[in-house]
Scaffold this active site. Sequence first.
Site, PDB file in Angstrom:
ATOM      1  N   ASP A 113     -43.580 -18.584 -34.516  1.00  0.00           N
ATOM      2  CA  ASP A 113     -44.183 -18.385 -35.821  1.00  0.00           C
ATOM      3  C   ASP A 113     -45.073 -19.440 -36.002  1.00  0.00           C
ATOM      4  O   ASP A 113     -45.853 -19.592 -37.100  1.00  0.00           O
ATOM      5  CB  ASP A 113     -43.409 -17.689 -36.939  1.00  0.00           C
ATOM      6  CG  ASP A 113     -42.409 -18.912 -37.092  1.00  0.00           C
ATOM      7  OD1 ASP A 113     -42.099 -19.856 -36.493  1.00  0.00           O
ATOM      8  OD2 ASP A 113     -41.311 -18.717 -38.158  1.00  0.00           O
TER       9      ASP A 113
ATOM     10  N   ASP B 104     -40.433 -14.886 -32.440  1.00  0.00           N
ATOM     11  CA  ASP B 104     -39.957 -15.163 -33.232  1.00  0.00           C
ATOM     12  C   ASP B 104     -40.013 -14.311 -34.498  1.00  0.00           C
ATOM     13  O   ASP B 104     -40.748 -13.651 -34.913  1.00  0.00           O
ATOM     14  CB  ASP B 104     -40.943 -16.464 -33.670  1.00  0.00           C
ATOM     15  CG  ASP B 104     -40.037 -17.725 -34.087  1.00  0.00           C
ATOM     16  OD1 ASP B 104     -38.900 -17.723 -33.803  1.00  0.00           O
ATOM     17  OD2 ASP B 104     -41.041 -18.708 -33.955  1.00  0.00           O
TER      18      ASP B 104
ATOM     19  N   LYS C 167     -35.956 -14.120 -31.571  1.00  0.00           N
ATOM     20  CA  LYS C 167     -35.426 -15.822 -32.017  1.00  0.00           C
ATOM     21  C   LYS C 167     -35.449 -15.761 -33.878  1.00  0.00           C
ATOM     22  O   LYS C 167     -36.339 -15.083 -34.438  1.00  0.00           O
ATOM     23  CB  LYS C 167     -36.546 -16.854 -31.558  1.00  0.00           C
ATOM     24  CG  LYS C 167     -35.964 -18.111 -32.076  1.00  0.00           C
ATOM     25  CD  LYS C 167     -36.422 -19.230 -31.613  1.00  0.00           C
ATOM     26  CE  LYS C 167     -37.610 -19.906 -31.946  1.00  0.00           C
ATOM     27  NZ  LYS C 167     -37.861 -20.312 -33.477  1.00  0.00           N
TER      28      LYS C 167
ATOM     29  N   GLU D 248     -33.930 -18.320 -36.949  1.00  0.00           N
ATOM     30  CA  GLU D 248     -33.430 -19.640 -37.567  1.00  0.00           C
ATOM     31  C   GLU D 248     -32.158 -19.539 -38.385  1.00  0.00           C
ATOM     32  O   GLU D 248     -32.108 -18.792 -39.177  1.00  0.00           O
ATOM     33  CB  GLU D 248     -34.623 -20.610 -38.462  1.00  0.00           C
ATOM     34  CG  GLU D 248     -35.928 -20.450 -37.540  1.00  0.00           C
ATOM     35  CD  GLU D 248     -37.163 -21.296 -38.235  1.00  0.00           C
ATOM     36  OE1 GLU D 248     -36.744 -21.656 -39.540  1.00  0.00           O
ATOM     37  OE2 GLU D 248     -38.070 -21.365 -37.541  1.00  0.00           O
TER      38      GLU D 248
ATOM     39  N   GLU E  11     -34.209 -28.276 -32.500  1.00  0.00           N
ATOM     40  CA  GLU E  11     -35.547 -28.921 -32.901  1.00  0.00           C
ATOM     41  C   GLU E  11     -35.207 -30.262 -33.785  1.00  0.00           C
ATOM     42  O   GLU E  11     -34.494 -30.262 -34.627  1.00  0.00           O
ATOM     43  CB  GLU E  11     -36.170 -28.104 -33.728  1.00  0.00           C
ATOM     44  CG  GLU E  11     -37.740 -28.660 -34.094  1.00  0.00           C
ATOM     45  CD  GLU E  11     -38.567 -27.703 -34.389  1.00  0.00           C
ATOM     46  OE1 GLU E  11     -38.539 -26.569 -34.438  1.00  0.00           O
ATOM     47  OE2 GLU E  11     -39.874 -28.122 -34.851  1.00  0.00           O
TER      48      GLU E  11
HETATM   49  O1  KIV Z   1     -42.599 -21.558 -33.671  1.00  0.00           O
HETATM   50  C1  KIV Z   1     -42.360 -22.188 -32.721  1.00  0.00           C
HETATM   51  O2  KIV Z   1     -43.236 -22.343 -31.912  1.00  0.00           O
HETATM   52  C2  KIV Z   1     -41.152 -22.735 -32.639  1.00  0.00           C
HETATM   53  C3  KIV Z   1     -40.742 -23.620 -31.531  1.00  0.00           C
HETATM   54  C4  KIV Z   1     -41.286 -24.988 -32.217  1.00  0.00           C
HETATM   55  C5  KIV Z   1     -39.481 -23.881 -30.888  1.00  0.00           C
HETATM   56  O3  KIV Z   1     -40.053 -22.355 -33.183  1.00  0.00           O
END
Ligand code: KIV
Length: 271
Positions: free
Chosen positions: A49, A88, A118, A120, A187
């Site tokens: 994202d 994401d 993905k 968080e 991260e």
């Molecule tokens: O959104 C993104 O690019 C990420 C990476 C930095 C892991 O989550």
Amino acid sequence: MTDTLPPVTTRELLRKKERGEKLVVLTCYDALFARLLDGAGVDVLLVGDSVNQVLAGAATTLSATLDQMIYHTTIVRRGAERALVVCDLPFLTYQVSREDALRNAGRVMQQTGCQAVKLEGGQAVAETVRGLVDIGIPVMGHLGLTPQSVHALGGYRVQGRDPDAASRLRADARALEQAGVFALVLELVPAALAAEITSALTIPTIGIGAGPHCDGQVLVLHDMLGLNEQFAPKFLKRYATLADEVRAAVRAYADDVRGGRYPGPEHSFSA
Ligand code: KIV
């Protein structure tokens, strides 16, 4: 040459950890770069994202939408033959309710052709992760600096430095592994803590600003290519300075056009 290699699967990423092979991950937002990265042997293309900041110019990832992520993931998937494509899930598409998360992640899988999502967070999202995994959606976790919580975290800062925060991170990592994530992004985490979490887990960790001991590494493509000049954190290594090349090429083109040197006869059609 990567065209004879089989497509990367979530199981293959686990095998790579077992064999001690590092995972190579980059963000990707379009089909053109997807073809280039896939051909260069990148294992995972993460449609982060971060596209909302890097390409759309927003200050944070918070305003990224599901439609935006579906669009970018669809076009990345068109360019990817071997690499595993991960989308994401944007802010508010999985935190409000488990039902929302299942429906939104299901839509991503159905409409984009990607192989995983993905999200968080740690213990707070573990039940949601379990629900997604139970209906057949592979999930990558993301701990440490979680950009969707940037305001709660007080900025883009290293996480897990004090003992309490480090314990929470360890507990979050364990909860995500138990809930069934196939890999975990760490991260902005101190290198020693990332190393400890990496050896405690059977799933691979993928670091960004998390030192050399993770099982893999991810960077934002436009940062490592030197296209995003404003962003220069300590952990970033630039492998090219493409912003300079773009400016030089565009200036040369403008000079040619203004000086009447382009287009020339060799670029022109006869009747
Ligand atoms: O959104 C993104 O690019 C990420 C990476 C930095 C892991 O989550």
